[in-house]
Design an enzyme around this catalytic site. Structure first.
Site, short mmCIF file in Angstrom:
data_model
loop_
_atom_site.label_atom_id
_atom_site.label_comp_id
_atom_site.label_asym_id
_atom_site.label_seq_id
_atom_site.Cartn_x
_atom_site.Cartn_y
_atom_site.Cartn_z
N VAL A 93 0.72 -1.20 0.08
CA VAL A 93 0.03 0.10 0.10
C VAL A 93 0.80 1.21 0.07
O VAL A 93 1.80 1.37 0.92
CB VAL A 93 -1.00 0.00 1.14
CG1 VAL A 93 -1.95 1.31 1.38
CG2 VAL A 93 -1.85 -1.27 1.09
N HIS A 97 3.04 3.65 6.39
CA HIS A 97 2.41 3.17 7.39
C HIS A 97 3.40 2.40 8.10
O HIS A 97 4.17 2.05 7.71
CB HIS A 97 1.14 2.22 7.14
CG HIS A 97 1.56 1.28 5.98
ND1 HIS A 97 1.68 1.45 4.76
CD2 HIS A 97 1.92 -0.23 6.17
CE1 HIS A 97 1.76 0.25 4.15
NE2 HIS A 97 2.06 -0.70 4.90
N MET A 98 3.02 2.08 9.26
CA MET A 98 3.97 1.17 10.19
C MET A 98 3.23 0.00 10.77
O MET A 98 2.00 0.25 11.39
CB MET A 98 4.42 1.98 11.33
CG MET A 98 5.61 1.35 12.30
SD MET A 98 6.43 2.52 13.38
CE MET A 98 5.36 3.04 14.41
N HIS A 99 3.77 -1.16 10.73
CA HIS A 99 2.99 -2.26 11.36
C HIS A 99 3.46 -2.30 12.86
O HIS A 99 4.70 -2.40 13.06
CB HIS A 99 3.54 -3.54 10.66
CG HIS A 99 3.13 -3.73 9.06
ND1 HIS A 99 2.09 -4.18 8.70
CD2 HIS A 99 3.60 -3.03 8.05
CE1 HIS A 99 2.11 -4.33 7.20
NE2 HIS A 99 2.99 -3.40 7.01
#
Ligand code: 5GP
Ligand code: ZN
Length: 111
Positions: A93, A97-99
């Site tokens: 994506v 973003h961070m997981h």
């Protein structure tokens, strides 16, 4: 812009937030890779980590991980944060973003 995470951040797609503040929203991953798998998503669109120079936002993202780890109770056993970047980094994506992954032993770099 036709970006799924922008739509989630703008509430155009409903989601239940694990945490939300002015700069980010954190939601459960739709395809969890661990019992706890949360995505920490900046509200502002940056395509990848390479496109963001906002140090305050980086701080906000790590602080959110800290808070979510405690909130979900995984802080003591442990957890992992990761930012996949570009194709070979596993980014699917194209919105930064961070997981946060936890709830099972994560061996090796990917677990
Ligand atoms: P990436 O591979 O880019 O690092 O991570 C993208 C993550 O977003 C994947 O783990 C994928 O399961 C998750 N994802 C993709 N679309 C959605 C969605 O619409 N809702 C949620 N909650 N997660 C999504
Ligand atoms: Zn976006």
């Amino acid at each position: 812009m036709d970006c799924i995470f922008c739509k989630i951040a703008k509430k155009e797609i409903p989601s239940s937030a694990v945490l939300e503040n002015d700069s980010l929203i954190a939601i459960k991953d739709i395809n969890p890779q661990a019992p706890v798998h949360v995505l920490i998503i900046p509200k502002k669109h940056y395509t990848t980590l390479l496109d963001c120079k906002d140090k305050a936002l980086f701080g906000d993202m790590l602080s959110a991980a800290n808070e979510i780890a405690k909130k979900t109770g995984v802080h003591e056993k442990g957890f992992r944060v990761a930012i996949n970047t570009n194709h070979e980094g596993g980014q699917t994506v194209l919105h930064l973003h961070m997981h946060l992954l936890a709830g099972r032993p994560l061996s090796g770099i990917l677990g």
